[in-house]
Motif scaffolding. Structure first.
Motif, PDB file in Angstrom:
ATOM      1  N   GLN A   1      21.566  -3.737   5.306  1.00 38.21           N
ATOM      2  CA  GLN A   1      20.690  -3.939   4.153  1.00 38.21           C
ATOM      3  C   GLN A   1      19.240  -4.115   4.584  1.00 38.21           C
ATOM      4  N   ARG A   2      19.022  -4.852   5.690  1.00 37.51           N
ATOM      5  CA  ARG A   2      17.643  -5.022   6.159  1.00 37.51           C
ATOM      6  C   ARG A   2      17.019  -3.675   6.526  1.00 37.51           C
ATOM      7  N   ASN A   3      17.783  -2.834   7.228  1.00 34.44           N
ATOM      8  CA  ASN A   3      17.255  -1.506   7.572  1.00 34.44           C
ATOM      9  C   ASN A   3      16.929  -0.700   6.325  1.00 34.44           C
ATOM     10  N   GLU A   4      17.776  -0.812   5.324  1.00 40.31           N
ATOM     11  CA  GLU A   4      17.571  -0.079   4.076  1.00 40.31           C
ATOM     12  C   GLU A   4      16.274  -0.510   3.403  1.00 40.31           C
ATOM     13  N   TYR A   5      16.045  -1.817   3.327  1.00 42.62           N
ATOM     14  CA  TYR A   5      14.850  -2.319   2.651  1.00 42.62           C
ATOM     15  C   TYR A   5      13.581  -2.027   3.456  1.00 42.62           C
ATOM     16  N   ILE A   6      13.689  -2.054   4.786  1.00 41.55           N
ATOM     17  CA  ILE A   6      12.541  -1.724   5.627  1.00 41.55           C
ATOM     18  C   ILE A   6      12.112  -0.277   5.393  1.00 41.55           C
ATOM     19  N   ARG A   7      13.090   0.619   5.290  1.00 39.70           N
ATOM     20  CA  ARG A   7      12.760   2.030   5.047  1.00 39.70           C
ATOM     21  C   ARG A   7      12.137   2.215   3.664  1.00 39.70           C
ATOM     22  N   TYR A   8      12.623   1.461   2.693  1.00 45.78           N
ATOM     23  CA  TYR A   8      12.038   1.561   1.350  1.00 45.78           C
ATOM     24  C   TYR A   8      10.582   1.100   1.369  1.00 45.78           C
ATOM     25  N   ALA A   9      10.304  -0.015   2.063  1.00 53.26           N
ATOM     26  CA  ALA A   9       8.929  -0.499   2.158  1.00 53.26           C
ATOM     27  C   ALA A   9       8.038   0.526   2.861  1.00 53.26           C
ATOM     28  N   ARG A  10       8.584   1.179   3.873  1.00 49.57           N
ATOM     29  CA  ARG A  10       7.828   2.227   4.572  1.00 49.57           C
ATOM     30  C   ARG A  10       7.511   3.383   3.633  1.00 49.57           C
ATOM     31  N   GLN A  11       8.474   3.731   2.790  1.00 47.35           N
ATOM     32  CA  GLN A  11       8.255   4.796   1.824  1.00 47.35           C
ATOM     33  C   GLN A  11       7.145   4.415   0.846  1.00 47.35           C
ATOM     34  N   MET A  12       7.111   3.142   0.428  1.00 46.69           N
ATOM     35  CA  MET A  12       6.061   2.687  -0.481  1.00 46.69           C
ATOM     36  C   MET A  12       4.687   2.749   0.186  1.00 46.69           C
ATOM     37  N   ARG A  13       4.637   2.411   1.472  1.00 45.41           N
ATOM     38  CA  ARG A  13       3.354   2.507   2.173  1.00 45.41           C
ATOM     39  C   ARG A  13       2.875   3.946   2.210  1.00 45.41           C
ATOM     40  N   ARG A  14       3.809   4.883   2.423  1.00 46.69           N
ATOM     41  CA  ARG A  14       3.429   6.293   2.427  1.00 46.69           C
ATOM     42  C   ARG A  14       2.919   6.740   1.060  1.00 46.69           C
ATOM     43  N   ARG A  15       3.464   6.150   0.017  1.00 43.97           N
ATOM     44  CA  ARG A  15       3.037   6.497  -1.343  1.00 43.97           C
ATOM     45  C   ARG A  15       1.815   5.694  -1.774  1.00 43.97           C
ATOM     46  N   ARG A  16       1.257   4.932  -0.836  1.00 48.33           N
ATOM     47  CA  ARG A  16       0.088   4.091  -1.099  1.00 48.33           C
ATOM     48  C   ARG A  16       0.338   3.140  -2.274  1.00 48.33           C
ATOM     49  N   GLY A  17       1.557   2.612  -2.306  1.00 48.28           N
ATOM     50  CA  GLY A  17       1.875   1.588  -3.281  1.00 48.28           C
ATOM     51  C   GLY A  17       2.280   2.086  -4.645  1.00 48.28           C
ATOM     52  N   ARG A  18       2.344   3.423  -4.851  1.00 42.56           N
ATOM     53  CA  ARG A  18       2.739   3.923  -6.168  1.00 42.56           C
ATOM     54  C   ARG A  18       4.185   3.526  -6.442  1.00 42.56           C
ATOM     55  N   VAL A  19       4.405   2.841  -7.538  1.00 43.47           N
ATOM     56  CA  VAL A  19       5.635   2.088  -7.764  1.00 43.47           C
ATOM     57  C   VAL A  19       6.790   2.960  -8.233  1.00 43.47           C
ATOM     58  N   PHE A  20       7.968   2.750  -7.654  1.00 47.44           N
ATOM     59  CA  PHE A  20       9.220   3.230  -8.225  1.00 47.44           C
ATOM     60  C   PHE A  20       9.753   2.174  -9.195  1.00 47.44           C
ATOM     61  N   VAL A  21       9.849   0.940  -8.682  1.00 49.90           N
ATOM     62  CA  VAL A  21      10.398  -0.166  -9.467  1.00 49.90           C
ATOM     63  C   VAL A  21       9.560  -1.413  -9.222  1.00 49.90           C
ATOM     64  N   LEU A  22       9.168  -2.087 -10.296  1.00 50.47           N
ATOM     65  CA  LEU A  22       8.554  -3.403 -10.184  1.00 50.47           C
ATOM     66  C   LEU A  22       9.674  -4.400  -9.902  1.00 50.47           C
ATOM     67  N   THR A  23       9.826  -4.742  -8.655  1.00 51.38           N
ATOM     68  CA  THR A  23      10.981  -5.501  -8.220  1.00 51.38           C
ATOM     69  C   THR A  23      11.117  -6.850  -8.926  1.00 51.38           C
TER      70      THR A  23
END
Length: 521
Positions: free
Chosen positions: A289-311
């Motif tokens: 799960q930690r690896n999964e969330y780390i990759r998601y955060a990396r994806q958000m950085r690549r998108r410059r914060g453009r949101v998929f979900v407001l967590t």
């Protein structure tokens, strides 16, 4: 009250994609499962009951086209030739030779064109929303907000925090302490106690924060928050932002300071969401799960914060955004009139994100705003959590239908569905190869592709430390974890297609949890 945001689709093997999944996508972590209100969608959305069949049908057609393309390429083979048969499967599915250079280049070109097309479509939708001047269709669009609020968002930004909690005595003290230890401390902290039977209320008051207890609430987290917001929102001024965070989450230092600075710098900004990382512990399932969330955060950085979900782990909203959502319910967006949160949604954070986007709201998840959140400790609780995310994501897009706003979410679900077929076929062919050959043969071309895939996996999890990198480098365990998420996706599609009831399963905390430790920066 533990709930989760749903991270949306990530890589082709399924990381983070099954949570929304994404949207999911869409809460981060928290809740273990799903409940009853989702059945209401069957009476409201145009695509609610058929959304699963639509997605499964389109994905199947795509897979069939791929099969035909491969079969056409191997049509010179004959079934009678024993060399072209591997345990009854034509050699067209098992080809040891590297593809022709032209085929490789064509595949790369098509992949790049598909990615570019999706990116351009999303950018066009975002640009259209930001340029909108229609206060009736998109009342939260930046130009509409800027025109309507000239000089009104002056002065300091204050923060009122709402913490929905159902029997959270184990984790709540740590959550409150993380808020009180922020460099920019919130002006108000309110624990929204929902049908608590433990020491949640007492501990909150001992920590010196306010408590609002829900009254006759049967609508879970969304219902409790709606009751609290009817009390809090009327007194909120334009710059008094409201933050909603889970009771099992801790903010990293600087979260609120950075979020407040974003609101000060841009009065058109309607919401700021956090990026979540997993707590330490729980062995191998925790590391997955930690690896999964780390990759998601990396994806958000690549998108410059453009949101998929407001967590749901931690997000801040301008009062005008929440009031506009409540006023638009049962008119231009689904839900009961006057409710901020749709009580029929299984993933209320994902639904609220789509609602705000549908109304033109500008939002961001900055990389400086990070939180550490709870992980599921067992396969059973993980299954329940992800099934809720998946069902919620499907029901959300079913309720909203096909619109410019939801196109990205539909594409995510279709991508996950195709990924399920691709990964299943990949693992099946590996197994087929193992049982068919007396001696394992290494093929340089496919070995090279495998090394590139492994490198990408390791780099994606790099911030998680050596354990994360080691797990990513082994590849196969994470692929098997992805297969579990694939099964969740299939179960969600089947359940929603047959109109089966979803059940909310709250994760109980039986003993005080230890400190939640942040990941490596």
């Amino acid at each position: 009250m533990t709930t989760a945001s749903c991270p949306p689709a990530g890589d082709a093997t399924g990381d983070a994609g099954h949570a929304t999944a994404a949207t999911g996508a869409t809460g981060g972590p928290g809740d273990a499962g799903t409940t009853g209100p989702g059945a209401e969608y069957a009476r409201r959305g145009r695509f609610d009951r058929v959304v699963g069949l639509v997605i499964a049908g389109i994905v199947s057609v795509a897979a069939a086209l791929l099969w035909l393309a491969v079969a056409a390429n191997g049509q010179d083979s004959t079934i009678a030739d024993s060399q072209d048969v591997v345990i009854g499967i034509w050699r067209v599915l098992y080809n040891a030779d590297a593809p022709d250079t032209s085929i490789i280049l064509a595949a790369i070109a098509l992949a790049l064109l598909a990615a570019a097309g999706l990116a351009l479509l999303e950018q066009r939708i975002v640009t259209t929303s930001r340029r909108s001047m229609n206060p009736h269709h998109q009342p939260l669009a930046p130009k509409v907000i800027m025109e309507a609020t000239r000089g009104e968002f002056a002065g300091p930004v204050t923060v009122t925090v709402l913490i929905p909690a159902h029997n959270e005595e184990a984790s709540l003290p740590h959550t409150i302490a993380s808020l009180q230890g922020q460099s920019h401390r919130p002006e108000r902290i309110i624990v929204v106690a929902d049908n608590c039977t433990d020491a949640t209320v007492r501990l909150a008051r001992e920590a010196g924060v306010e408590v609002i207890e829900s009254v006759d609430n049967t609508d879970k987290k969304a219902g409790a928050l709606n009751q609290a917001l009817t009390v809090v929102l009327p007194g909120q001024r334009d710059n008094d932002v409201v933050m909603v965070m889970d009771a099992d989450t801790q903010l990293d230092d600087g979260f609120l300071a950075n979020a407040v600075q974003r609101f000060v710098a841009d009065r058109a900004l309607m919401a700021v969401g956090g990026l979540f990382y997993g707590e330490q512990g729980h062995g191998l399932i925790g590391q997955f799960q930690r690896n999964e969330y780390i990759r998601y955060a990396r994806q958000m950085r690549r998108r410059r914060g453009r949101v998929f979900v407001l967590t749901g782990t931690a997000s801040l909203f301008r009062p005008v955004a929440l009031r506009t959502v409540a006023a638009s319910r049962n008119r231009t967006i689904p839900g009961a009139s006057g409710d901020v949160y749709d009580t029929a949604a299984l993933t209320e954070d994902n639904e609220l994100t789509i609602a705000l986007k549908s109304l033109g709201g500008l939002m961001i998840s900055p990389q400086e705003c990070t939180v550490v959140t709870e992980l599921m400790p067992s396969w059973r609780t993980l299954w329940n959590q992800r099934l809720r995310w998946q069902r919620g994501a499907l029901e959300n897009i079913g309720a909203y239908g096909i619109t410019p706003t939801t196109m990205r979410y539909w594409a995510q679900q279709l991508g996950i569905g195709y990924g399920v077929i691709a990964l299943s076929a990949y693992l099946a062919l590996i197994l087929l190869t193992i049982v068919s050959l007396e001696t394992w043969i290494w093929f340089p071309f496919w070995l090279g592709l495998g090394l590139l895939f492994t490198a990408e996996r390791v780099l994606g999890a790099w911030r998680g430390g050596w354990k994360a990198r080691l797990l990513a480098a082994t590849v196969l365990p994470e692929l098997l974890f992805d297969m579990v998420l694939n099964l969740v996706y299939v179960k969600g599609i089947i359940d929603i297609s047959f109109g089966r009831q979803a059940n909310w399963k709250h994760l109980s905390h039986t003993a005080p949890s230890g400190e939640l430790e942040p990941q490596e920066a």
